[in-house]
Write a protein that holds these residues in place. Sequence first.
Motif, PDB file in Angstrom:
ATOM      1  N   PRO A   1      42.921  43.470  55.871  1.00 25.84           N
ATOM      2  CA  PRO A   1      42.085  42.371  55.368  1.00 25.84           C
ATOM      3  C   PRO A   1      42.889  41.087  55.206  1.00 25.84           C
ATOM      4  N   SER A   2      42.185  39.964  55.245  1.00 24.02           N
ATOM      5  CA  SER A   2      42.832  38.677  54.989  1.00 24.02           C
ATOM      6  C   SER A   2      43.069  38.463  53.505  1.00 24.02           C
ATOM      7  N   CYS A   3      42.382  39.274  52.667  1.00 22.59           N
ATOM      8  CA  CYS A   3      42.506  39.125  51.222  1.00 22.59           C
ATOM      9  C   CYS A   3      41.993  40.399  50.554  1.00 22.59           C
ATOM     10  N   VAL A   4      42.581  40.757  49.431  1.00 24.66           N
ATOM     11  CA  VAL A   4      42.047  41.813  48.565  1.00 24.66           C
ATOM     12  C   VAL A   4      41.514  41.142  47.311  1.00 24.66           C
ATOM     13  N   LEU A   5      40.248  41.403  46.981  1.00 24.17           N
ATOM     14  CA  LEU A   5      39.638  40.831  45.788  1.00 24.17           C
ATOM     15  C   LEU A   5      39.442  41.935  44.763  1.00 24.17           C
ATOM     16  N   VAL A   6      40.030  41.740  43.574  1.00 25.66           N
ATOM     17  CA  VAL A   6      39.911  42.706  42.483  1.00 25.66           C
ATOM     18  C   VAL A   6      39.238  42.030  41.296  1.00 25.66           C
ATOM     19  N   VAL A   7      38.591  42.840  40.468  1.00 23.86           N
ATOM     20  CA  VAL A   7      37.880  42.307  39.300  1.00 23.86           C
ATOM     21  C   VAL A   7      38.306  43.071  38.045  1.00 23.86           C
ATOM     22  N   GLY A   8      38.284  42.388  36.914  1.00 29.24           N
ATOM     23  CA  GLY A   8      38.467  43.051  35.632  1.00 29.24           C
ATOM     24  C   GLY A   8      39.886  43.499  35.358  1.00 29.24           C
ATOM     25  N   ASP A   9      39.991  44.647  34.649  1.00 36.44           N
ATOM     26  CA  ASP A   9      41.294  45.031  34.081  1.00 36.44           C
ATOM     27  C   ASP A   9      41.500  46.543  34.036  1.00 36.44           C
ATOM     28  N   VAL A  10      40.837  47.274  34.918  1.00 33.77           N
ATOM     29  CA  VAL A  10      40.990  48.735  34.906  1.00 33.77           C
ATOM     30  C   VAL A  10      42.222  49.128  35.724  1.00 33.77           C
ATOM     31  N   ASN A  11      42.555  50.404  35.697  1.00 29.04           N
ATOM     32  CA  ASN A  11      43.743  50.860  36.428  1.00 29.04           C
ATOM     33  C   ASN A  11      43.666  50.548  37.922  1.00 29.04           C
ATOM     34  N   SER A  12      42.475  50.653  38.492  1.00 31.45           N
ATOM     35  CA  SER A  12      42.302  50.359  39.912  1.00 31.45           C
ATOM     36  C   SER A  12      42.637  48.906  40.231  1.00 31.45           C
ATOM     37  N   THR A  13      42.330  48.007  39.292  1.00 35.03           N
ATOM     38  CA  THR A  13      42.617  46.584  39.492  1.00 35.03           C
ATOM     39  C   THR A  13      44.106  46.367  39.725  1.00 35.03           C
ATOM     40  N   LEU A  14      44.910  46.917  38.822  1.00 39.55           N
ATOM     41  CA  LEU A  14      46.358  46.758  38.944  1.00 39.55           C
ATOM     42  C   LEU A  14      46.907  47.512  40.145  1.00 39.55           C
ATOM     43  N   ALA A  15      46.453  48.741  40.344  1.00 40.28           N
ATOM     44  CA  ALA A  15      47.000  49.574  41.412  1.00 40.28           C
ATOM     45  C   ALA A  15      46.806  48.924  42.783  1.00 40.28           C
ATOM     46  N   CYS A  16      45.604  48.471  43.064  1.00 39.54           N
ATOM     47  CA  CYS A  16      45.339  47.875  44.374  1.00 39.54           C
ATOM     48  C   CYS A  16      46.028  46.530  44.524  1.00 39.54           C
ATOM     49  N   THR A  17      46.159  45.804  43.421  1.00 36.06           N
ATOM     50  CA  THR A  17      46.904  44.538  43.459  1.00 36.06           C
ATOM     51  C   THR A  17      48.353  44.782  43.853  1.00 36.06           C
TER      52      THR A  17
ATOM     53  N   MET B   1      46.665  48.211  24.116  1.00 30.47           N
ATOM     54  CA  MET B   1      45.514  48.424  24.988  1.00 30.47           C
ATOM     55  C   MET B   1      46.000  48.509  26.436  1.00 30.47           C
ATOM     56  N   PRO B   2      45.752  49.613  27.124  1.00 33.10           N
ATOM     57  CA  PRO B   2      46.168  49.703  28.531  1.00 33.10           C
ATOM     58  C   PRO B   2      45.607  48.567  29.378  1.00 33.10           C
ATOM     59  N   GLU B   3      44.393  48.127  29.051  1.00 33.80           N
ATOM     60  CA  GLU B   3      43.778  47.050  29.827  1.00 33.80           C
ATOM     61  C   GLU B   3      44.576  45.751  29.726  1.00 33.80           C
TER      62      GLU B   3
END
Length: 367
Positions: free
Chosen positions: A86-102, A126-128
């Motif tokens: 992809p030309s970009c990865v777009l993540v939302v919020g603050d869950v574990n998936s957000t950080l991991a994919c970033t 807070m983990p978030e």
Amino acid sequence: MCVVGARPNFMKMAPILRALAAHQPPIPALLVHTGQHYDTDMSKKLFVDLGLPQPDLNLEVGSGSHAQQTAEVMRRFEPALDEYKPSCVLVVGDVNSTLACTLVAVKKGVPVAHVEAGLRSYDRKMPEEINRLLTDQVADRLYTTERSAADNLAREGIALERICFAGNVMIDSLEASRPLARAPAQTLRDHGLDSALVSGAYGVVTLHRPSNVDDAATLKHLLGLLAQVAQDLPLVFALHPRTRSNIERFGLQTMLDPARVALLPPQGYLEMLGLMAGAAIVLTDSGGLQEETTALGVPCLTLRENTERPITVEQGTNTLIGLNGEALLRGVAEVLAGHGKRGRVPEFWDGHAAERIAADLWQWLKP
């Protein structure tokens, strides 16, 4: 490549995908669901309620400790990134998936856009909060929901040119879904409960944070407070699986009178929206509900000592009370007396945040 992992992500991503498709020219997107939330009630139904397309990829990560889950998302996301480029990865919020994919994207040189950047509770227990801090440090484009978020980012050394104030995409979903919201009485009837409970004033309750529900004494204290509130105001309590499990594990099932407290399983988005919109007050530890009640003009008492969404307190309908029983009972009494906090809807919480994000993304990404 747009990433979702848990329930709060779905409400944020739905309007973004619509805005990308509606942009002229359209911005092609591929939806990846990490499977961090895999319960049918908390995932599949929300896709239907929000008009989210089925994911192009489901990584089916499932549950685990924070370390296990984050590592597994990274392990499964990397091949997808390599395949689709992809030309970009777009993540939302603050869950574990957000950080991991970033982390995966940044280490492979793929630009990352973070929607809902710059929110801070300043509570590192807070983990978030850890997910928010780290994601914002390495993401390339940061979309904020409130102006104070830019100040938080600036204090952390993030350059102003990386930040774009777009508004709150959660409210985009809320505004689009209001006409479809399910009537509270019907929601109770669907679960075999007495719909008369919501024929007058009632309150809505959600609790899910480990600090509130994982300790037996704390959970017992909170249920005791809810039992007191229910004597004057009937309650509808949407039980997170974690909360229901702990109530049973700690033997607290008899603390709430079923004639005054309707216990529901996790609700779909349209059911929850209808319950909140019709409520006299909401009692919660959820960040998303703090925002939604502000947009709905419904008083909210947040059972936490801090919030990463201070605008809901400063401008909206939210009041932080922690575990203070006196403050809880006083807040409910004020609502019943007609003096509940009303506040106002913050800037750019207008249903068009996703359109602003799509327009900015196009300018940022185009050759």
